[in-house]
Design an enzyme around this catalytic site. Structure first.
Site, mmCIF file in Angstrom:
data_model
loop_
_atom_site.group_PDB
_atom_site.id
_atom_site.type_symbol
_atom_site.label_atom_id
_atom_site.label_comp_id
_atom_site.label_asym_id
_atom_site.label_seq_id
_atom_site.Cartn_x
_atom_site.Cartn_y
_atom_site.Cartn_z
ATOM 1 N N ARG A 92 2.622 4.801 6.400
ATOM 2 C CA ARG A 92 3.158 4.228 7.464
ATOM 3 C C ARG A 92 4.140 2.230 6.867
ATOM 4 O O ARG A 92 4.332 1.967 7.940
ATOM 5 C CB ARG A 92 2.601 4.072 8.737
ATOM 6 C CG ARG A 92 1.840 5.388 9.214
ATOM 7 C CD ARG A 92 0.549 4.848 9.669
ATOM 8 N NE ARG A 92 -0.948 4.876 8.606
ATOM 9 C CZ ARG A 92 -2.251 4.388 9.100
ATOM 10 N NH1 ARG A 92 -2.270 4.758 10.774
ATOM 11 N NH2 ARG A 92 -2.949 3.983 7.675
ATOM 12 N N CYS B 87 0.852 -1.373 -0.323
ATOM 13 C CA CYS B 87 -0.377 -0.065 -0.010
ATOM 14 C C CYS B 87 0.804 1.037 -0.185
ATOM 15 O O CYS B 87 1.880 1.127 0.782
ATOM 16 C CB CYS B 87 -0.899 -0.020 1.587
ATOM 17 S SG CYS B 87 -2.077 1.805 1.420
ATOM 18 N N HIS C 30 -1.889 -4.190 4.783
ATOM 19 C CA HIS C 30 -2.072 -3.747 5.789
ATOM 20 C C HIS C 30 -2.869 -3.954 6.896
ATOM 21 O O HIS C 30 -4.025 -3.006 6.509
ATOM 22 C CB HIS C 30 -0.856 -2.408 6.533
ATOM 23 C CG HIS C 30 -1.457 -0.885 5.701
ATOM 24 N ND1 HIS C 30 -2.166 -0.432 6.161
ATOM 25 C CD2 HIS C 30 -1.838 -1.272 4.390
ATOM 26 C CE1 HIS C 30 -2.607 0.760 5.785
ATOM 27 N NE2 HIS C 30 -2.076 0.271 4.775
ATOM 28 N N CYS D 285 -5.766 -0.512 6.754
ATOM 29 C CA CYS D 285 -5.778 0.124 5.882
ATOM 30 C C CYS D 285 -6.835 0.889 5.109
ATOM 31 O O CYS D 285 -8.366 0.667 5.410
ATOM 32 C CB CYS D 285 -5.559 -0.688 4.713
ATOM 33 S SG CYS D 285 -5.491 0.154 2.620
ATOM 34 N N ASP E 102 0.407 3.732 1.609
ATOM 35 C CA ASP E 102 0.268 4.047 3.270
ATOM 36 C C ASP E 102 2.036 5.000 3.530
ATOM 37 O O ASP E 102 2.337 3.809 3.515
ATOM 38 C CB ASP E 102 -0.698 3.088 4.064
ATOM 39 C CG ASP E 102 -0.654 4.077 5.516
ATOM 40 O OD1 ASP E 102 0.252 4.418 6.395
ATOM 41 O OD2 ASP E 102 -2.216 3.905 5.528
HETATM 42 CO CO CO Z 1 -3.272 1.547 3.541
#
Ligand code: CO
Length: 230
Positions: free
Chosen positions: A47, A43, A99, A102, A45
């Site tokens: 993090r 992803c 994850h 998400c 993302d």
């Molecule tokens: Co995500």
């Protein structure tokens, strides 16, 4: 220059200097070649940084990231990354890493309206709708989101295993395994979703088993799990 941006250049210099100090040949080696064994599909993302999570240095993992780690059959971008990684770099393992928590998967689950990205997340909604009856059994929305994050990864693994790239690689005897993983933002640990496929049929078979375990299904229900591309 914007002070936040100029800070990035300062950070960069500090990093380059420390790498050089630690290992003077570091950049020279990387310039000559990259020979990663792994392709990470994760992803976007902020993090979920690929290298840090699996403790690998630059040069050791080839990376593709997009919102909600989706691999669509006609996505020329993802397909090109996969093809280059397998045919040219000859990576041995494809790691599909979703994850928990998400935002993309949650938006898909809740029919959120975020604009253009809703069209991309429609693919995650296809996964949600395919498993609607099973997900509906879970009364806790957090648990439902966890399961959809996992189901999404498993379906993307199947999608990858259906591409001409993987099929051709396996056909010619190349050793490539496609794995389904899910990362926890809460403790930094990766869970193995127990799908590690070296072929299309194997992916579908393992996906059925993984989903059956996920929802405590019996054998009859498991065998009735249709529409997994098998
Ligand atoms: Co995500």
């Amino acid at each position: 220059m914007d002070s936040a941006i100029s800070q990035l250049f300062t950070n960069n210099r500090t990093w380059a200097d420390s790498m050089q100090a630690e290992d003077p040949a570091y950049f020279l080696r990387l310039v000559r070649q990259q020979s990663p064994e792994y392709l990470w599909i994760g992803c976007s993302d902020s993090r979920v940084p690929a290298n840090q999570i699996i403790g690998l240095d630059p040069g050791e993992v080839f990376v593709h990231r997009n919102v909600a780690n989706v691999v669509v059959h006609t996505d020329l971008n993802a397909l090109s990354v996969i093809q280059y990684a397998i045919d040219i770099l000859r990576i041995r393992h494809v790691l599909v890493v979703g994850h928990y928590g998400c935002g993309g998967v949650k938006a898909a689950m809740d029919d959120e309206k975020n604009g253009l990205v809703d069209n991309w997340l429609r693919h995650v909604q296809d996964v949600r709708d395919r498993h609607a009856a099973r997900l509906a059994q879970l009364s806790d929305p957090a648990l439902r989101l966890d399961r959809l994050c996992e189901l999404n990864v498993i379906h993307q693994v199947i999608n990858i295993c259906q591409t001409t790239v993987l099929r051709d690689a396996w056909q010619r005897g190349q050793d490539v395994t496609v794995h389904a993983w899910c990362y926890s933002l809460q403790n930094g640990l990766v869970s193995d979703l127990k799908v590690s496929a070296r072929g299309r049929e194997e992916a579908v078979e393992q996906a059925r088993n993984a989903i059956a375990r996920m929802f405590w299904m019996g054998k009859r229900q498991r065998d009735a799990l249709a529409g997994l591309g098998g």
